[in-house]
Design an enzyme around this catalytic site. Sequence first.
Site, PDB file in Angstrom:
ATOM      1  N   GLU B 105       0.804  -1.228   0.000  1.00  0.00           N
ATOM      2  CA  GLU B 105       0.000   0.000   0.000  1.00  0.00           C
ATOM      3  C   GLU B 105       0.831   1.268   0.000  1.00  0.00           C
ATOM      4  O   GLU B 105       0.505   2.240  -0.674  1.00  0.00           O
ATOM      5  CB  GLU B 105      -0.930   0.023   1.230  1.00  0.00           C
ATOM      6  CG  GLU B 105      -2.155  -0.846   1.102  1.00  0.00           C
ATOM      7  CD  GLU B 105      -1.844  -2.311   1.291  1.00  0.00           C
ATOM      8  OE1 GLU B 105      -0.754  -2.615   1.803  1.00  0.00           O
ATOM      9  OE2 GLU B 105      -2.683  -3.139   0.925  1.00  0.00           O
ATOM     10  N   HIS B 175     -11.989  -5.603   8.456  1.00  0.00           N
ATOM     11  CA  HIS B 175     -12.716  -5.482   7.197  1.00  0.00           C
ATOM     12  C   HIS B 175     -13.935  -4.603   7.364  1.00  0.00           C
ATOM     13  O   HIS B 175     -14.859  -4.658   6.569  1.00  0.00           O
ATOM     14  CB  HIS B 175     -13.142  -6.869   6.688  1.00  0.00           C
ATOM     15  CG  HIS B 175     -11.990  -7.736   6.317  1.00  0.00           C
ATOM     16  ND1 HIS B 175     -11.276  -8.440   7.243  1.00  0.00           N
ATOM     17  CD2 HIS B 175     -11.410  -7.975   5.116  1.00  0.00           C
ATOM     18  CE1 HIS B 175     -10.305  -9.089   6.625  1.00  0.00           C
ATOM     19  NE2 HIS B 175     -10.358  -8.828   5.341  1.00  0.00           N
TER      20      HIS B 175
END
Lengths: 413, 371
Positions: B105, B175
């Site tokens: 990322e 999540h």
Amino acid sequence: APVGLWPHLFTMFSTLRLASGALSSPARCVLRSAVAAQCTSLRSFAKKAKSEDNGEIIIPLDSAHLTHRCDGPTSKDIPTSQEEMLKFYETMYAVRRLEVASDTLYKQRLIRGFLHLYNGQEAVAVGMLAAMKETDAVITAYRDHAFSLLRGGTYYTILSELMGKAPGVSKGKGGSMHLFGVDHHFYGGNAIVGAQVPVGAGISFAQKYEGTGGVTMVAYGDGAANQGQIFETFNMAYIWKLPCIFVIENNGYGMGTSISRAASNTDFFLRGDFVPGMKVDGMDVFGVKHAMEYACDFARNQGPIVLEMMTYRYVGHSMSDPGTTYRTREEVDNVRKKQDPIERLKDRILKGNLATADEIKAIEKTVKKDVDDALRKAKAAPWPDMEELYHDIYEETVPVRHVERANNFYPPQ
Amino acid sequence: MLRRSATLLKTSCLRRFSVQHGIRQMSSNTEIEGDKSVVDGLDKAELETMNLFTAINSGLAVALESDPTACIFGEDVAFGGVFRCTMGLKDKFGGKRVFNTPLCEQGIAGLAIGMATNGVTAIAEMQFADYIFPAFDQIVNEAAKYRYRSGNQFDCGRLTIRTPYGAVGHGGLYHSQSPEAYFAHTPGLKVVVPSTPREAKGLLLASIRDPNPVVYMEPKWLYRSAVETVPLGDYEIPLSKGRIVQSGSDVTVVGWGAQLHVLAEAVKKAKEEQQISCELIDLRTLYPWDEEIVFESVRKTGRLIVSHEAPVTCGLGAEISARVQEECFLHLEAPIRRVCGYDTPFPLVFEKLYYPDMLKNLEAVKDTVDF
């Protein structure tokens, strides 16, 4: 007590010298033209460039580059000219004077915050940028004054920026660590260690995407070389064959930690793994240029490459660091005496009769005067308008809360 | 015959169960619609019924078609993405413009920033908002400040980072997060959150084209469950402009993203059961946010409730409350209420307890009116 680490430079030099069988005395210039050999010290060096001969000088490479997964330059001869050598001298000397001026300003408290000087590393910036095209992109970390001077900055705009004045390179809003040059493809000037590396790869990605044929030189230090995002970047650059040249300015110390204590593998040019690499003597401006020319060609046609420039900084990491708590004064003095890039070049010029000592002094005097003039002008330059506090946050001007309370702000006198 | 009645039985049991435990009910036709003005005047051929991920897909296709420098990249986007937002784009625009990155990322964000500063419209995806934190330094220190620190010489206005955020009912700690507050605390960035498919496409196109770096957070709960008619063509919904989803006179209720649907139910129940008329506002852009629309509403109603999934302390509700009390103090009839997640990591098995659901909001509306 800090371990008396003899600079990595000397270890490398002795190894390389043994390996390449080079002479221990400074290399002598080989003048091609017989006419040039007869030039007297009185002839003006500016006129020399227009003489009948081609004026080409060949310098044999001082210390061979170590290579990894690439062949390196085939020729060990570096073509140059008197004009170029004197230009290099003037530029490196200018960088040195600029750093000395910044040092003085900081001690006079006219520059606040953080200041990172380039004394000793001049050959790296000057040599590299001489090998690149004007349209190639450059991005580096915070030791960026030299890069700015070579890409759009002037003594006046750089010194103004350091003091936060309006005529500064970044309008006074960036400071020492954020010098930029949009018209010269210079992307700064970045404070966060290692963050400029994926950004630089992104710039080279855009160059490839738009087919400009340009390359991006991404410079960072030996301390940053252990950052995770750099390896992420190597990976991406390699799979996409980005035209990116990663340059590690290895000055032996990340702030106050020597490379032997910070890096498990101090051969930074190998750390790209599958990305080819080269280790270069960064104190020799011609060696740097020679390696960089090869690297630019490599990046333009094949893919990413890593260059490790072995260099040294005489000053501390920043103005807050005396630079003596982790290394001995002897070490610094030794490098300064034996390896200083500016002195080496001066030696070459004098021994090759390309200029007299007086002519060199004249160059130095001009540079000193220009820097002093710029310094005086920058000290008298105006502060930016207070509105600049809240301009350029977004493209458009947005209301900034509580800014009315900032109206009593006065910059330090 | 037997199977059909069994199904009916199962559905009615489930429904009772859900209502009893206050679990959010997400029907396929959501309570609230996106901005109607966007579809006004368009005939049937120019509209299509889409869910949120299809609307985003449509928006991305428009962006790539209208801007030859635009490209989309991130983990697994080439085959269509884990939420199908990028389906078919690689086939249509080629692998040079829609491509996968390795799993990094920080590297992805840095690369995107570099591309954006050099003339490429970079639409980067962070697979889940929970994974955006390695990129936080790049986004906050590089993207947000490029323009300012270079004195407007460079900028990464061409950068848009898309990321799915928010609860799904079973996502657990990593999540389900809503990290909007971290980014809303960074001047130089914009944070945008759509609440319906129609809104999503319009806001996405506006974000991509906005000359500032935007973090575009997509409510993953709504990817499939939110469905409505969306124009097939090119249109934008302006940033930093909220909208009044439903007018009211008694309480102002502010939310965004998936939470807006929860609030819509609460507001409906409040009207039915308590005859309380709520004004529901969708902020759309969380930073810089549309203050005036909220102030105007509070001056009318005198009561404010802010609701978001993210933990209550230092969430955006805090900022909205602070500003409203600064500007509308004398108009307030009751303290401002924030109905938000608790100050815990987003739980797995306790999600139903943690979540600021319809019942908690309904209770807040009642309490505010009864103050």
